[in-house]
Design an enzyme around this catalytic site. Structure first.
Site, short mmCIF file in Angstrom:
data_model
loop_
_atom_site.label_atom_id
_atom_site.label_comp_id
_atom_site.label_asym_id
_atom_site.label_seq_id
_atom_site.Cartn_x
_atom_site.Cartn_y
_atom_site.Cartn_z
N ARG A 291 -2.60 -5.61 -8.71
CA ARG A 291 -1.78 -6.85 -8.51
C ARG A 291 -1.93 -7.75 -9.38
O ARG A 291 -1.56 -7.69 -10.81
CB ARG A 291 -1.84 -7.29 -7.12
CG ARG A 291 -1.69 -6.59 -6.00
CD ARG A 291 -2.01 -7.07 -4.59
NE ARG A 291 -3.17 -7.16 -4.58
CZ ARG A 291 -4.16 -7.70 -3.60
NH1 ARG A 291 -3.50 -8.32 -2.55
NH2 ARG A 291 -5.28 -7.81 -3.82
N HIS B 233 0.78 -1.09 -0.03
CA HIS B 233 0.10 -0.28 -0.13
C HIS B 233 0.95 1.41 -0.06
O HIS B 233 0.42 2.27 -0.92
CB HIS B 233 -0.83 0.02 1.30
CG HIS B 233 -1.91 -1.18 1.34
ND1 HIS B 233 -2.02 -1.88 2.64
CD2 HIS B 233 -2.68 -1.66 0.55
CE1 HIS B 233 -2.82 -2.79 2.32
NE2 HIS B 233 -3.32 -2.45 1.04
N LYS C 96 -15.89 -7.04 5.75
CA LYS C 96 -14.83 -8.43 6.07
C LYS C 96 -14.36 -8.03 7.75
O LYS C 96 -14.56 -7.17 8.14
CB LYS C 96 -13.54 -8.48 5.38
CG LYS C 96 -12.83 -7.01 5.16
CD LYS C 96 -11.68 -7.40 3.97
CE LYS C 96 -11.14 -6.09 3.24
NZ LYS C 96 -10.27 -6.38 2.17
N SER D 67 -3.30 -8.11 3.06
CA SER D 67 -3.29 -7.97 4.46
C SER D 67 -3.60 -9.06 5.10
O SER D 67 -3.03 -9.70 6.38
CB SER D 67 -4.34 -7.12 5.00
OG SER D 67 -3.68 -5.71 4.49
N1 COA Z 1 -0.29 -4.19 -1.91
C1 COA Z 1 -0.59 -5.10 -1.09
N2 COA Z 1 -1.93 -5.50 -0.65
C2 COA Z 1 -2.99 -5.11 -1.36
C3 COA Z 1 -2.49 -3.92 -2.33
C4 COA Z 1 -1.33 -3.65 -2.72
N3 COA Z 1 -0.82 -2.80 -3.75
N4 COA Z 1 -3.58 -3.64 -3.06
C5 COA Z 1 -4.78 -4.45 -2.52
N5 COA Z 1 -4.25 -5.08 -1.54
C6 COA Z 1 -4.91 -6.27 -0.67
C7 COA Z 1 -5.40 -5.59 0.78
O1 COA Z 1 -4.64 -5.76 1.84
C8 COA Z 1 -6.51 -6.41 0.84
O2 COA Z 1 -6.23 -7.39 1.49
P1 COA Z 1 -7.42 -8.11 2.32
O3 COA Z 1 -8.53 -8.55 1.56
O4 COA Z 1 -6.51 -9.47 2.59
O5 COA Z 1 -7.32 -7.27 3.76
C9 COA Z 1 -6.97 -6.57 -0.52
O6 COA Z 1 -6.05 -6.71 -1.30
C10 COA Z 1 -8.32 -5.80 -1.10
O7 COA Z 1 -7.93 -4.51 -0.56
P2 COA Z 1 -8.32 -3.36 -1.23
O8 COA Z 1 -8.30 -3.41 -3.09
O9 COA Z 1 -7.70 -1.98 -0.68
O10 COA Z 1 -9.66 -3.37 -1.34
P3 COA Z 1 -10.74 -3.21 0.11
O11 COA Z 1 -11.82 -4.29 -0.04
O12 COA Z 1 -10.04 -3.07 1.34
O13 COA Z 1 -11.34 -1.71 -0.32
C11 COA Z 1 -12.84 -0.35 -1.05
C12 COA Z 1 -12.22 -1.45 -1.08
C13 COA Z 1 -12.82 0.40 0.51
C14 COA Z 1 -11.95 0.78 -1.86
C15 COA Z 1 -14.29 -0.36 -1.56
O14 COA Z 1 -15.04 -1.29 -0.99
C16 COA Z 1 -15.16 1.04 -1.57
O15 COA Z 1 -14.80 1.91 -2.08
N6 COA Z 1 -15.89 1.05 -0.53
C17 COA Z 1 -16.84 2.13 -0.04
C18 COA Z 1 -18.21 2.26 -0.47
C19 COA Z 1 -18.44 2.24 -1.79
O16 COA Z 1 -18.43 3.35 -2.51
N7 COA Z 1 -18.76 1.22 -2.31
C20 COA Z 1 -19.38 1.07 -3.96
C21 COA Z 1 -18.13 0.92 -4.60
S1 COA Z 1 -18.43 0.54 -6.45
#
Ligand code: COA
Length: 163
Positions: free
Chosen positions: A90, A17, A41, A128
């Site tokens: 990724r 991140h 989650k 994560s």
């Molecule tokens: N390096 C390491 N890990 C990464 C990464 C990177 N570059 N990019 C993503 N990850 C990992 C994260 O750690 C996470 O791991 P986990 O599932 O084990 O916790 C996983 O990949 C997914 O993370 P991320 O891509 O950040 O997605 P998220 O599910 O954490 O976040 C939101 C998603 C918050 C952006 C999205 O749900 C959102 O926008 N929510 C707000 C409500 C909304 O508007 N909803 C409608 C959206 S259309």
């Protein structure tokens, strides 16, 4: 000024991140990391803890700010005046997920653009959850997670084991 929003759960922040945030902060004048408060989650850390852990990881980068958010990501982008949402990509499976969210977000806010950065090679298979699992089993992930976050994970897991 171009303001970019980098949303995620960050439970907790990893070097993957930080890599995306650091590279985005070189492109955009201001980057706001937005920690989503109610993802569907199971979380290890509270929203305040996730914000604090990310903040500590980027404290030397003056154009990055870390905040929490609730509700729609596009609403947060609009309230900040952010023109861009940044996401890291990724593997191929990230692409499908991003694709779906990108079209929904575009539908809700046509003037907010999505910029995806490819995760750097060492972080392609980092998540994560995987890191928390490895730490719980005694593995060394110091090259993938900031030291203060590793310590916070261990502390939290020890507390949970006691209760
Ligand atoms: N390096 C390491 N890990 C990464 C990464 C990177 N570059 N990019 C993503 N990850 C990992 C994260 O750690 C996470 O791991 P986990 O599932 O084990 O916790 C996983 O990949 C997914 O993370 P991320 O891509 O950040 O997605 P998220 O599910 O954490 O976040 C939101 C998603 C918050 C952006 C999205 O749900 C959102 O926008 N929510 C707000 C409500 C909304 O508007 N909803 C409608 C959206 S259309």
């Amino acid at each position: 000024m171009t303001i970019a929003l980098y949303p995620g759960t960050f439970d907790p922040v990893t070097w993957g991140h930080v890599d995306i945030a650091t590279r985005s902060a070189r492109i955009f004048e201001r980057l706001v990391v937005a920690v989503y408060d109610t993802p569907s989650k199971n979380l290890l850390f509270s929203t305040e803890e996730r914000v604090a852990l990310f903040r500590e990881s980027v404290r030397d980068l003056p154009n990055i700010e870390v905040t929490e958010f609730s509700g729609l990501v596009v609403a947060r982008a609009k309230s900040l005046g952010a023109q861009v949402i940044v996401r890291g990509l990724r593997s191929g499976s990230d692409f499908d997920y991003e694709f779906e969210m990108a079209f929904m977000n575009k539908n809700l806010a046509p003037d907010v653009e999505l910029v995806c950065l490819m995760a750097s090679l060492p972080y392609q298979y980092v998540s994560s959850s995987l890191l928390k699992e490895v730490i719980a089993l005694g593995g060394d992930v110091d090259s993938l997670v900031p030291h203060h976050a590793v310590e916070a994970i261990k502390e939290k897991m020890a507390l949970e084991a006691q209760s």
